[in-house]
Design an enzyme around this catalytic site. Structure first.
Site, PDB file in Angstrom:
ATOM      1  N   VAL A  75     -17.752  70.115   6.590  1.00 45.84           N
ATOM      2  CA  VAL A  75     -17.425  69.123   7.624  1.00 45.84           C
ATOM      3  C   VAL A  75     -16.996  69.821   8.904  1.00 45.84           C
ATOM      4  O   VAL A  75     -17.412  69.449  10.007  1.00 45.84           O
ATOM      5  CB  VAL A  75     -16.327  68.164   7.128  1.00 45.84           C
ATOM      6  CG1 VAL A  75     -15.891  67.226   8.249  1.00 45.84           C
ATOM      7  CG2 VAL A  75     -16.834  67.348   5.935  1.00 45.84           C
ATOM      8  N   PRO A  94      -8.040  79.860   6.641  1.00 46.18           N
ATOM      9  CA  PRO A  94      -8.092  81.119   5.887  1.00 46.18           C
ATOM     10  C   PRO A  94      -9.536  81.538   5.663  1.00 46.18           C
ATOM     11  O   PRO A  94     -10.417  80.699   5.455  1.00 46.18           O
ATOM     12  CB  PRO A  94      -7.400  80.764   4.564  1.00 46.18           C
ATOM     13  CG  PRO A  94      -6.566  79.559   4.875  1.00 46.18           C
ATOM     14  CD  PRO A  94      -7.319  78.796   5.915  1.00 46.18           C
ATOM     15  N   ASP A 146     -12.673  61.845   7.378  1.00 43.87           N
ATOM     16  CA  ASP A 146     -12.709  60.948   6.215  1.00 43.87           C
ATOM     17  C   ASP A 146     -11.444  60.112   6.066  1.00 43.87           C
ATOM     18  O   ASP A 146     -11.188  59.565   4.992  1.00 43.87           O
ATOM     19  CB  ASP A 146     -12.964  61.750   4.931  1.00 43.87           C
ATOM     20  CG  ASP A 146     -13.625  60.890   3.853  1.00 43.87           C
ATOM     21  OD1 ASP A 146     -14.364  59.959   4.218  1.00 43.87           O
ATOM     22  OD2 ASP A 146     -13.388  61.142   2.663  1.00 43.87           O
TER      23      ASP A 146
END
Length: 270
Positions: free
Chosen positions: A33, A53, A134
C-alpha cells in the site's frame, strides 16, 4: 414556473486535483500500500520522506529508495517526526534523523490499528492532512482509482465503500476512451498557452472570449485532428481567434485568409 436546480446528495466527498508539487509528504510504512501511495505523490512531483524499518520494505519501495526518489529513514515512526517539541526516544543510532523540513501531508500504511489511530490524532492536532490506509473514518482525503494518459487523469472514488469496485469502474471508463485522448489533450494545452500570448489578460470578457473560442475548437475538431495538429497549424488557427471563427484543420492548411471563407454551412462557425 419554479426553477429546477440539482438536488443535494449528501455523503459524498469533494473531489479536487490537489497540487502537491514540491510539498513535503511523509509516508509511514513500507509495504504494498505504501508503494502505491509513494508512486501517486511522486507522480504529482511531491518531495517524499519514507519512515519504515528496512525489514518491512517491499521490492517496489526498495527500488524507490535505491533510485533516490525518496528520502529514507530506517526506523519506526516517532511523534517527534511531526512535532519537534515532543521528546524523542533515546537511541544510539544517529544515522536516522527526523524529517529535515515541516511535513505538509501524512500517508500512513502500517498494520497496527492502535499506532495508526495515534498518528491520525497527532496529525489532526497539528492540522496536517492525513490518510490512514483502510480506515475511512481516519482519513481527511481518499485515494481513488486513477486512469492516467499523459495530462489526462480520471479518478473514481467510492468514498471508502469499495476500492475494488472503484478499480472495476475505472477500467470500464478507460476502456471506452479512444487511445489518442491524452495526446489530443496535450495539443489542446499547447494551443491554450499560445492563445494566452495572442490574447493576454485574466478574467472578464477577455477570459470569457478565450474560453468560448477554445470550447468551439474542442467541440468542432475531432480527436484525430487535434492529435495531428502541429505548431504551424496552431499559429494559423490562432489568426482566426479575433473574429471568433474556428475553421477546420483542412481549411487552415489551405491557408485561407481570416475573414475570407468559402462557407458551406458544414463547420458550425456561428
Amino acid at each position: 414556473m419554479k426553477p429546477q436546480f440539482p438536488a443535494v446528495q449528501g455523503g459524498g466527498s469533494l473531489i479536487l486535483a490537489w497540487q502537491v508539487r514540491n510539498r513535503h509528504v511523509l509516508v509511514i510504512g513500507g509495504g504494498e500500500v505504501a508503494a502505491g501511495r509513494i508512486l501517486a505523490v511522486l507522480n504529482a512531483d511531491a518531495k517524499v520522506t519514507l519512515i519504515s524499518p528496512s525489514t518491512n520494505l517491499n521490492p517496489e519501495v526498495r527500488h524507490r529508495i535505491a533510485s533516490g526518489a525518496v528520502t529514507y529513514i530506517d526506523r519506526e515512526f516517532q511523534p517527534s517526526d511531526l512535532d519537534p517539541s515532543l521528546p524523542t526516544p533515546p537511541t544510539n543510532d544517529t544515522s536516522s534523523p527526523s524529517p529535515a523540513q515541516p511535513v505538509d501531508m501524512v500517508l500512513c500504511a502500517i498494520d497496527s490499528p492502535t499506532a495508526s489511530t495515534e498518528i491520525y490524532k497527532l496529525c489532526h492536532r497539528l492540522r496536517i492532512p492525513a490518510n490512514i490506509a483502510d480506515v475511512p473514518p481516519e482519513c481527511d482525503f481518499y485515494f481513488g482509482s486513477v486512469h492516467r494518459d499523459g495530462p489526462l487523469q480520471i479518478m473514481v472514488s467510492t468514498n471508502g465503500n469499495g476500492p475494488k469496485m472503484a478499480a472495476l469502474v475505472r477500467r470500464r471508463i478507460a476502456g471506452s476512451l479512444p487511445g489518442n485522448t491524452g495526446a489530443a489533450i496535450r495539443k489542446v494545452g499547447e494551443l491554450r498557452r499560445r492563445l494566452r500570448g495572442v490574447a493576454p489578460g485574466n478574467g472578464g470578457e477577455v477570459g470569457a472570449k478565450r474560453m468560448r473560442w477554445m470550447s468551439k475548437v474542442c467541440e468542432s475538431w475531432s480527436l484525430e485532428d487535434l492529435c495531428d495538429m502541429v505548431e504551424e497549424d496552431m499559429d494559423l488557427l490562432l489568426a482566426y481567434y479575433k473574429d471568433g471563427m474556428v475553421p477546420s484543420l483542412e481549411q487552415i492548411r489551405l491557408k485561407e485568409e481570416p475573414g475570407v471563407y468559402t462557407f458551406d454551412g458544414s463547420f458550425g462557425w456561428m
